[in-house]
Design an enzyme around this catalytic site. Structure first.
Site, PDB file in Angstrom:
ATOM      1  N   LYS A 104     -18.532  33.331   5.391  1.00 41.43           N
ATOM      2  CA  LYS A 104     -18.577  32.161   4.515  1.00 41.43           C
ATOM      3  C   LYS A 104     -17.229  31.438   4.501  1.00 41.43           C
ATOM      4  CE  LYS A 104     -22.647  33.639   3.540  1.00 41.43           C
ATOM      5  NZ  LYS A 104     -23.170  34.454   2.457  1.00 41.43           N
TER       6      LYS A 104
ATOM      7  N   TRP B 243     -28.891  37.178  -4.276  1.00 40.82           N
ATOM      8  CA  TRP B 243     -28.025  38.243  -3.746  1.00 40.82           C
ATOM      9  C   TRP B 243     -27.794  39.335  -4.781  1.00 40.82           C
ATOM     10  CZ3 TRP B 243     -28.552  38.130   1.032  1.00 40.82           C
ATOM     11  CH2 TRP B 243     -28.522  36.941   1.765  1.00 40.82           C
TER      12      TRP B 243
ATOM     13  N   ASP C 114     -19.424  40.850  -5.902  1.00 43.97           N
ATOM     14  CA  ASP C 114     -19.676  40.265  -4.581  1.00 43.97           C
ATOM     15  C   ASP C 114     -19.039  38.877  -4.605  1.00 43.97           C
ATOM     16  OD1 ASP C 114     -20.707  38.957  -2.367  1.00 43.97           O
ATOM     17  OD2 ASP C 114     -22.815  39.391  -2.817  1.00 43.97           O
TER      18      ASP C 114
HETATM   19  C1  LIG Z   1     -24.332  35.428   2.364  1.00 46.28           C
HETATM   20  C2  LIG Z   1     -24.235  36.280   1.183  1.00 46.28           C
HETATM   21  C3  LIG Z   1     -24.655  37.621   1.204  1.00 46.28           C
HETATM   22  C4  LIG Z   1     -25.290  38.255   2.413  1.00 46.28           C
HETATM   23  O1  LIG Z   1     -24.312  38.469   3.355  1.00 46.28           O
HETATM   24  P1  LIG Z   1     -24.626  39.267   4.721  1.00 46.28           P
HETATM   25  O2  LIG Z   1     -23.240  39.421   5.262  1.00 46.28           O
HETATM   26  O3  LIG Z   1     -25.498  38.371   5.530  1.00 46.28           O
HETATM   27  O4  LIG Z   1     -25.269  40.542   4.378  1.00 46.28           O
HETATM   28  C5  LIG Z   1     -24.487  38.365   0.063  1.00 46.28           C
HETATM   29  N1  LIG Z   1     -23.942  37.862  -1.042  1.00 46.28           N
HETATM   30  C6  LIG Z   1     -23.542  36.559  -1.103  1.00 46.28           C
HETATM   31  C7  LIG Z   1     -22.943  36.037  -2.357  1.00 46.28           C
HETATM   32  C8  LIG Z   1     -23.674  35.744   0.005  1.00 46.28           C
HETATM   33  O5  LIG Z   1     -23.275  34.465  -0.052  1.00 46.28           O
END
Ligand SMILES: *Cc1c(COP(=O)(O)O)cnc(C)c1O
Length: 360
Positions: free
Chosen positions: A196, A102, A172
């Site tokens: 999540k 990511w 993030d």
């Molecule tokens: C799942 C995830 C993403 C991607 O998320 P989307 O909402 O599907 O774009 C990005 N960063 C992390 C840390 C993730 O766990």
């Protein structure tokens, strides 16, 4: 009703009481005669839902008044472009710590907009550790420093907040959002997809310090300009209304649990049970650097691909679903977000012990 234990990395389990409340309110939300699914986003009823969700976020995460809390769409992945468009705006440089897929995607996207620099990466060891960095590693001219706090796929988490001095720090936190207290004041922006740990898919929550807003590049699409959304209290266009409502229910649930300290204590207990088992098992191993282990995503392997397959098949049949690891890593992964009850973890460990005994 037979509900499975869902160890998915996302979308993932929601607290049962939240689902039950949503069911009870599905046809008639608080006497309005409508479902939240059907409601105008400009109605008084919905306005209270989104305001309550924001107030709960502020209270639970202890978010200071000089930060905006935005309810957006497009997932975390859309922010990979929105962040450079909004913030790579002075020296057109940004520093990235790449500790997983990511973070790498965010880094690659930012390269389209300016001089994105990879300060450090743990790709050399399949992202199984977190590099140690100090203030001297960062470019004082960088417009921001970016990292992914919890690496969903590899099961690592930063055990420290990088010391970047006065450079704005952006993280993030998709897969560790609301899993434990975070000192928001250390960050210029924190953000994550809701699927999540917060709500069903469709919502991205961005917490942004106000002084960061208002300097987006001219070419920034209106919808990706955080100032557009901040000025309109996330209601510039139709927001993901139902998901915001679900988010509000989850935040109320977190408060009932005793807030983030209590949630963290429970998460530590669950993760410790699993790590203790992996550290003692002769069959299953967690191969992440111990200091950098995630509380939320716990990958493990047997070392034998056939045995991994057999385990995934049999555990699925026994009601422990989505334990298959990410397609890029293989093996297994147990994601144990807030909503996973401790019994789910205890029962999984019992199942693994029985599998180990039957297959060794
Ligand atoms: C799942 C995830 C993403 C991607 O998320 P989307 O909402 O599907 O774009 C990005 N960063 C992390 C840390 C993730 O766990």
């Amino acid at each position: 009703m037979a509900r499975v234990y869902n160890f998915s990395a996302g979308p993932s389990m929601l607290p049962l009481s939240v689902l039950e409340k949503a069911r009870d309110q599905m046809l008639d939300y608080e006497g309005s005669g409508q479902s939240v699914c059907e409601m105008s986003h400009r109605s008084k009823v919905f306005d209270k839902i989104i305001k309550d969700a924001e107030a709960l976020f502020r209270e639970i995460m202890n978010i200071p008044d000089n930060y905006k809390v935005l309810f957006l769409q497009g997932g975390a992945s859309t922010q990979f472009a929105a962040i450079p468009l909004n913030f790579m705006n002075k020296n057109r440089k940004a520093d990235f710590i790449v500790t997983g897929v990511w973070g790498k995607k965010a880094f690659q996207e930012a390269q389209k907009y300016g001089a994105a620099r990879k300060v450090a990466s743990s790709e050399d060891k399949v992202y199984s550790y977190i590099p140690k960095l100090t203030r001297a590693d960062f470019d004082p001219e960088a417009d921001y420093v970016y990292y992914c706090m919890n690496n969903t796929i590899y099961g690592t988490k930063f055990p420290y907040i990088p010391d970047v001095g006065d450079i704005p720090l952006i993280a993030d936190i998709s897969s560790c959002f609301l899993s434990e207290p975070i000192d928001v004041t250390k960050f210029a922006m924190l953000y994550g997809g809701a699927q999540k740990n917060i709500a069903p898919a469709g919502l991205t929550v961005c917490i942004i310090r106000e002084d960061m807003l208002g300097n987006a590049r001219d070419i920034t699409p209106t919808m990706l300009n955080y100032k557009t959304m901040a000025d309109a209290d996330s209601l510039y266009n139709t927001p993901p209304c139902f998901t915001i409502y679900m988010c509000k229910l989850v935040l109320e649930w977190i408060k009932e649990q005793g807030g983030l300290e209590a949630v963290k204590a429970n998460n530590v207990k669950k993760a410790q049970l699993l790590y203790d088992y992996f550290d003692s098992s002769r069959m299953f191993k967690n191969i992440v650097n111990k200091e950098d282990r995630s509380l939320m995503n716990i990958p493990f392997v047997t070392g034998d691909e056939e045995l991994d397959k057999k385990f995934i098949k049999e555990s699925t049949e026994a009601g422990f679903i989505n334990l298959k690891g990410h397609r890029t890593t293989g093996g297994m992964r147990a994601s144990v977000y807030n909503a996973m009850p401790i019994e789910g973890v205890e029962k999984l460990i019992e199942f693994m012990k029985a599998f180990e005994a039957a297959n060794s």
